[in-house]
Design a protein around this motif. Structure first.
Motif, mmCIF file in Angstrom:
data_model
loop_
_atom_site.group_PDB
_atom_site.id
_atom_site.type_symbol
_atom_site.label_atom_id
_atom_site.label_comp_id
_atom_site.label_asym_id
_atom_site.label_seq_id
_atom_site.Cartn_x
_atom_site.Cartn_y
_atom_site.Cartn_z
ATOM 1 N N TYR A 9 -28.911 -6.609 18.412
ATOM 2 C CA TYR A 9 -29.520 -7.743 19.093
ATOM 3 C C TYR A 9 -29.987 -7.378 20.489
ATOM 4 O O TYR A 9 -29.334 -6.616 21.182
ATOM 5 C CB TYR A 9 -28.517 -8.898 19.178
ATOM 6 N N GLN A 10 -31.094 -7.947 20.877
ATOM 7 C CA GLN A 10 -31.598 -7.780 22.237
ATOM 8 C C GLN A 10 -30.771 -8.610 23.215
ATOM 9 O O GLN A 10 -30.706 -8.295 24.395
ATOM 10 C CB GLN A 10 -33.071 -8.192 22.323
ATOM 11 N N ALA A 11 -30.139 -9.673 22.716
ATOM 12 C CA ALA A 11 -29.288 -10.520 23.548
ATOM 13 C C ALA A 11 -28.298 -11.259 22.664
ATOM 14 O O ALA A 11 -28.570 -11.515 21.498
ATOM 15 C CB ALA A 11 -30.131 -11.526 24.332
ATOM 16 N N THR A 12 -27.142 -11.577 23.256
ATOM 17 C CA THR A 12 -26.197 -12.488 22.625
ATOM 18 C C THR A 12 -26.070 -13.694 23.545
ATOM 19 O O THR A 12 -26.057 -13.559 24.768
ATOM 20 C CB THR A 12 -24.813 -11.841 22.393
ATOM 21 N N VAL A 13 -25.980 -14.872 22.945
ATOM 22 C CA VAL A 13 -26.022 -16.122 23.701
ATOM 23 C C VAL A 13 -24.876 -17.014 23.255
ATOM 24 O O VAL A 13 -24.606 -17.138 22.061
ATOM 25 C CB VAL A 13 -27.365 -16.857 23.459
ATOM 26 N N GLY A 14 -24.208 -17.632 24.228
ATOM 27 C CA GLY A 14 -23.218 -18.664 23.956
ATOM 28 C C GLY A 14 -23.751 -19.975 24.496
ATOM 29 O O GLY A 14 -24.236 -20.024 25.625
ATOM 30 N N ILE A 15 -23.691 -21.023 23.695
ATOM 31 C CA ILE A 15 -24.164 -22.339 24.137
ATOM 32 C C ILE A 15 -23.020 -23.333 24.037
ATOM 33 O O ILE A 15 -22.393 -23.478 22.989
ATOM 34 C CB ILE A 15 -25.346 -22.842 23.283
ATOM 35 N N ASP A 16 -22.755 -24.002 25.154
ATOM 36 C CA ASP A 16 -21.804 -25.107 25.195
ATOM 37 C C ASP A 16 -22.649 -26.365 25.267
ATOM 38 O O ASP A 16 -23.219 -26.683 26.297
ATOM 39 C CB ASP A 16 -20.892 -24.974 26.415
ATOM 40 N N TRP A 17 -22.767 -27.055 24.155
ATOM 41 C CA TRP A 17 -23.691 -28.184 24.065
ATOM 42 C C TRP A 17 -23.040 -29.475 24.560
ATOM 43 O O TRP A 17 -21.820 -29.634 24.529
ATOM 44 C CB TRP A 17 -24.192 -28.348 22.642
ATOM 45 N N ALA A 18 -23.873 -30.374 25.031
ATOM 46 C CA ALA A 18 -23.443 -31.706 25.474
ATOM 47 C C ALA A 18 -24.612 -32.661 25.256
ATOM 48 O O ALA A 18 -25.715 -32.247 24.911
ATOM 49 C CB ALA A 18 -23.029 -31.673 26.939
ATOM 50 N N ASP A 19 -24.372 -33.929 25.468
ATOM 51 C CA ASP A 19 -25.415 -34.925 25.234
ATOM 52 C C ASP A 19 -26.590 -34.793 26.203
ATOM 53 O O ASP A 19 -27.744 -34.884 25.794
ATOM 54 C CB ASP A 19 -24.855 -36.342 25.339
ATOM 55 N N GLN A 20 -26.313 -34.560 27.481
ATOM 56 C CA GLN A 20 -27.368 -34.559 28.493
ATOM 57 C C GLN A 20 -27.869 -33.160 28.861
ATOM 58 O O GLN A 20 -29.053 -32.962 29.055
ATOM 59 C CB GLN A 20 -26.876 -35.259 29.774
ATOM 60 N N LYS A 21 -26.954 -32.209 29.011
ATOM 61 C CA LYS A 21 -27.323 -30.844 29.398
ATOM 62 C C LYS A 21 -26.493 -29.854 28.599
ATOM 63 O O LYS A 21 -25.347 -30.119 28.268
ATOM 64 C CB LYS A 21 -27.072 -30.628 30.889
ATOM 65 N N HIS A 22 -27.092 -28.706 28.319
ATOM 66 C CA HIS A 22 -26.399 -27.631 27.620
ATOM 67 C C HIS A 22 -26.194 -26.482 28.606
ATOM 68 O O HIS A 22 -27.100 -26.128 29.357
ATOM 69 C CB HIS A 22 -27.213 -27.128 26.430
ATOM 70 N N ASP A 23 -24.994 -25.905 28.598
ATOM 71 C CA ASP A 23 -24.720 -24.709 29.387
ATOM 72 C C ASP A 23 -24.950 -23.505 28.492
ATOM 73 O O ASP A 23 -24.454 -23.470 27.359
ATOM 74 C CB ASP A 23 -23.273 -24.689 29.882
ATOM 75 N N VAL A 24 -25.701 -22.537 29.010
ATOM 76 C CA VAL A 24 -25.954 -21.328 28.227
ATOM 77 C C VAL A 24 -25.524 -20.100 29.015
ATOM 78 O O VAL A 24 -25.598 -20.070 30.239
ATOM 79 C CB VAL A 24 -27.444 -21.182 27.803
ATOM 80 N N PHE A 25 -25.042 -19.106 28.302
ATOM 81 C CA PHE A 25 -24.734 -17.799 28.866
ATOM 82 C C PHE A 25 -25.473 -16.778 28.017
ATOM 83 O O PHE A 25 -25.323 -16.768 26.792
ATOM 84 C CB PHE A 25 -23.228 -17.516 28.840
#
Length: 126
Positions: A9-25
């Protein structure tokens, strides 16, 4: 004998989802990374996805998130030609955290996202 994982993979991503905003790493193969909050509107997610796509050229990206349905999940599924999506069972991620972080502290925010990204990388590539 060259033993490499079947996926690179060129990148690995973690997403912490929520109703209004999502946090991504996002962690790239060259070691650089960033954290960002993105609005949960489909247009904002699409804009971030195209930024990510352009940063990763033609390579594939692994995305882990604790969700198996919902608008974000289905929007990510529409990019299956360059995104491998790994829905992570919340209990599995919690067990993974306990294995590597013995303090048993609840992990949220940036460290939670990094753990998600690491989980996708450990499951399917570097």
């Amino acid at each position: 004998m060259d033993i490499r994982p079947p996926f690179s993979y060129q990148a690995t991503v973690g997403i912490d989802w929520a109703d209004q905003k999502h946090d991504v790493f996002v962690r790239f193969t060259n070691g650089s990374s960033y954290r960002r909050k993105i609005n949960s509107r489909p247009e904002a997610i699409q804009e971030w996805l195209w930024e990510l796509r352009s940063a990763c050229a033609e390579g594939k990206i692994a995305i882990a998130l604790e969700q198996r349905r919902g608008a974000l999940f289905y929007q990510l599924c529409t990019h299956s030609n360059w995104i491998d999506l790994y829905p992570i069972n919340p209990h599995s991620l919690s067990s993974f955290r306990l294995t590597f972080f013995s303090s048993r502290a609840t992990l949220r925010g940036p460290l939670h996202l990094q753990t998600s990204a690491k989980t996708s990388g450990r499951l399917h590539g570097p």
